[in-house]
Design a protein around this motif. Structure first.
Motif, PDB file in Angstrom:
ATOM      1  N   LEU A  25      57.967  72.739  83.815  1.00  0.00           N
ATOM      2  CA  LEU A  25      59.204  73.334  84.326  1.00  0.00           C
ATOM      3  C   LEU A  25      59.784  72.455  85.429  1.00  0.00           C
ATOM      4  CD1 LEU A  25      58.301  74.762  87.239  1.00  0.00           C
ATOM      5  CD2 LEU A  25      57.429  76.505  85.708  1.00  0.00           C
ATOM      6  N   VAL A  33      64.509  79.031  92.728  1.00  0.00           N
ATOM      7  CA  VAL A  33      63.920  79.332  91.433  1.00  0.00           C
ATOM      8  C   VAL A  33      63.026  80.546  91.560  1.00  0.00           C
ATOM      9  CG1 VAL A  33      62.350  78.479  89.659  1.00  0.00           C
ATOM     10  CG2 VAL A  33      63.983  76.937  90.714  1.00  0.00           C
ATOM     11  N   GLN A 206      68.139  80.455  88.829  1.00  0.00           N
ATOM     12  CA  GLN A 206      67.346  79.996  87.698  1.00  0.00           C
ATOM     13  C   GLN A 206      66.014  80.759  87.710  1.00  0.00           C
ATOM     14  OE1 GLN A 206      66.146  75.940  88.189  1.00  0.00           O
ATOM     15  NE2 GLN A 206      65.667  75.636  86.044  1.00  0.00           N
ATOM     16  N   TYR A 208      62.257  81.759  85.605  1.00  0.00           N
ATOM     17  CA  TYR A 208      61.304  81.477  84.535  1.00  0.00           C
ATOM     18  C   TYR A 208      60.457  82.717  84.299  1.00  0.00           C
ATOM     19  CZ  TYR A 208      62.144  76.424  84.834  1.00  0.00           C
ATOM     20  OH  TYR A 208      62.696  75.177  84.811  1.00  0.00           O
ATOM     21  N   VAL A 215      55.568  78.758  80.046  1.00  0.00           N
ATOM     22  CA  VAL A 215      56.916  79.276  80.259  1.00  0.00           C
ATOM     23  C   VAL A 215      57.393  79.940  78.969  1.00  0.00           C
ATOM     24  CG1 VAL A 215      59.306  78.663  80.739  1.00  0.00           C
ATOM     25  CG2 VAL A 215      57.463  77.576  82.010  1.00  0.00           C
ATOM     26  N   THR A 217      60.248  81.999  78.748  1.00  0.00           N
ATOM     27  CA  THR A 217      61.705  81.955  78.680  1.00  0.00           C
ATOM     28  C   THR A 217      62.251  81.365  79.962  1.00  0.00           C
ATOM     29  OG1 THR A 217      61.640  84.027  77.461  1.00  0.00           O
ATOM     30  CG2 THR A 217      63.777  83.344  78.317  1.00  0.00           C
ATOM     31  N   GLU A 218      63.292  80.578  79.840  1.00  0.00           N
ATOM     32  CA  GLU A 218      63.978  80.088  81.026  1.00  0.00           C
ATOM     33  C   GLU A 218      65.375  80.696  81.043  1.00  0.00           C
ATOM     34  OE1 GLU A 218      64.480  75.848  81.213  1.00  0.00           O
ATOM     35  OE2 GLU A 218      65.615  75.987  83.080  1.00  0.00           O
ATOM     36  N   LYS A 220      68.826  80.106  82.625  1.00  0.00           N
ATOM     37  CA  LYS A 220      69.550  79.065  83.350  1.00  0.00           C
ATOM     38  C   LYS A 220      70.722  79.673  84.110  1.00  0.00           C
ATOM     39  CE  LYS A 220      68.399  75.144  80.419  1.00  0.00           C
ATOM     40  NZ  LYS A 220      67.995  75.701  79.118  1.00  0.00           N
TER      41      LYS A 220
END
Lengths: 241, 291
Positions: A25, A33, A206, A208, A215, A217-218, A220
């Motif tokens: 990541l 984040v 952002q 995660y 990970v 799902t991210e 954005k």
């Protein structure tokens, strides 16, 4: 903006148990984040690897252009990556004042000691009132403030908070969230692990979702995310309510 | 009146020696969480270092501090050799008991090999004798009674007033958090061992000034120091200091009223009672932590 922290293919665990599995990541390209996800799926382990408490079996960690993989926790603190561990178990028999001096122990932080102490006092007036009190005599929320205050004394270039609001009463939690937002506004980039998605959404652009040591799902910046969707990520299926 | 003076003096004197030894044990326990069974050997080795330095012609005022430094160095090395590599093991406490005992035994036999079995004696800190009321005492003993609190006080100041002392106390309380503020935990472990060894060396110098030295001279003080830390509690360094003097007085009173023969038995009876009533030690709270 280049990422302040890059995690590349990290595999890590304890003994023969693998917790993180080829995790990659990037953090800091779009500000703060947030990490979230069910307990026991590697969030805390990831942070322990990043801050040098745990050596990864494979992979690479780059902090602000510098490869910090396998470096000592001390060297990583020296580089300005500061980790506030979960559960505010800091130094029970030290006073708040002692903790703040310890926070400024590294050579990088020492010249900024007075200036950072003023910042901590301004941010957490509550603990300033109890400066000479031992940490074990404080409430959970106050101890969390001492933990974060100690980290701020280390003059962070990146601050990692592991579930700062865990186990706190709602009112104290709101206060603490406000303080964390203040820290962020003060210009310190944050990585925050939290179960409270609302707070994370307010703080971070952002996110995660970490699940099964990787990970899942991210999210954005700009991507909106519905509450129900997050719930489905947690529980693996859509819920009807 | 004479009885009281004798007990008081004897207690202060023995208590000083015990305190000097026990504090080192407690320091290592609180910071690293291990019992150092070569602590008595540090005491013996320190006395032999001092003897050797005096023997080559150094004035005691130079020889004694040098011996303390040398013993501290040995303490650091021993820690690096037989303690540090084991840290992180689940059964650390037990393993370190064995490794420090083994290392101690090696050093003991090394000393026997190098310096031989013949008893030796160090010059006293201060020459001469005097009378306190009706009892005759040596100035060496008085010097020990005066110097010990000063040294322990200095240690206390170091732990509570300096940044390095603060770091040592922090490591004793939370190792992970110490690493996360950038403390060099391995170096602090080494420092704790070195300070403990230095203090043991001082105890050895004190003892070598009024009793004959032998390679096994550290065994009995180690046992007494263990009793002291169990009695006083090992979670702090002030507990063992108070306990050391208490046990000193207790021993002095016992040997005065019941004779030297009964003293160890009575001491152990008190120890067993303490363990039954307050297993964490009489001056102690549960958990680790310096000062």
């Amino acid at each position: 903006m280049t990422p302040i922290l890059t995690v590349e293919g990290i595999t890590a665990g304890y003994g023969r148990v693998t917790v993180l599995n080829d995790m990659s990541l990037e953090a800091g390209r779009h500000g703060n984040v947030g990490f979230f996800g069910p307990n026991g799926h590697g969030k805390t382990t990831l942070l322990r690897v990043v801050s040098g408490l745990l050596r990864p079996k494979a992979g690479r960690i780059v902090f602000d252009g510098e490869d910090i993989t396998g470096k000592s926790a001390r060297a990583i603190v020296g580089a300005g990556l500061i980790h506030v561990p979960q559960g505010n178990r800091i130094f029970p028999d030290l006073t708040i004042a002692d903790c703040m001096s310890l926070g400024a122990y590294s050579a990088r932080a020492r010249p900024h000691e007075a200036e950072n102490r003023e910042k901590v006092v301004a941010l957490f007036p509550k603990i300033a009132e109890r400066w000479r009190q031992r940490v074990r005599t404080l409430s959970g929320g106050e101890r969390q403030m001492v933990s974060i205050g100690t980290a701020l004394m280390s003059h962070p270039r990146l601050l990692i908070l592991d579930e700062p609001t865990l186990g706190l009463a709602p009112r104290i939690k709101d206060e603490l969230c406000a303080s964390v937002l203040d820290i962020s506004k003060g210009g310190v980039p944050l990585i925050v692990v939290e179960q409270d998605i609302e707070f994370l959404l307010e703080l971070c652009r952002q996110l995660y979702l970490i699940n099964h040591g990787t990970v899942a799902t991210e999210i954005k910046p700009g991507e909106s995310i519905a509450h129900a969707e997050i719930m489905s990520m947690y529980f693996g299926q859509h819920q009807d309510h | 009146m004479g009885a009281l003076a004798e007990i008081l003096f004897g207690g202060l004197f023995q208590g000083s020696l015990y305190a000097m030894m026990a504090v080192g044990l407690a320091l290592v326990w609180t910071t690293i969480g291990v019992f150092n069974f070569s602590h008595g050997v540090f005491m013996m080795l320190g006395a032999y270092f001092a003897w050797q330095l005096v023997e080559v012609g150094l004035h005691p005022a130079a020889a004694f501090p040098l011996a303390v430094l040398a013993t501290a160095g040995v303490g650091w090395l021993l820690q690096a050799a037989v303690v540090r590599p084991l840290i992180g093991r689940a059964n650390l406490v037990l393993v370190v008991v064995i490794t420090t005992l083994a290392a101690g035994s090696l050093i003991e036999n090394g000393v026997l090999e190098i310096w031989g079995p013949r008893s030796k004696q160090l010059p006293p800190l201060v020459d001469g004798n005097t009378m306190i009321g009706s009892i005759g005492v040596s100035l060496h003993q008085i010097a020990i009674i005066v110097v010990t609190p000063l040294i322990l006080g200095a240690l206390w100041m170091f732990l509570t007033r300096t940044r390095l002392g603060l770091a040592l106390r922090a490591v004793a309380q939370n190792e992970d958090a110490s690493q996360l503020v950038g403390l060099n935990v391995t170096a602090l472990y080494g420092l704790a061992f070195a300070i403990a060894a230095g203090l043991a060396c001082l105890a050895g110098i004190f003892m070598g000034g009024y009793r004959f030295m032998s390679p096994v001279m550290g065994a009995d003080p180690l046992l007494k120091a263990l009793i002291v830390v169990v009695f006083g509690g090992i979670s702090s360094i002030s507990g063992p200091i108070f306990a050391a003097y208490l046990i000193g007085f207790f021993e002095a009173a016992c040997s005065y009223y019941f004779g030297l023969y009964w003293t160890p038995a009575l001491l152990f009876a008190v120890l067993i009672l303490t363990l039954m009533v307050r297993p964490e030690g009489i001056f102690s709270s549960r958990g680790r932590g310096l000062a």
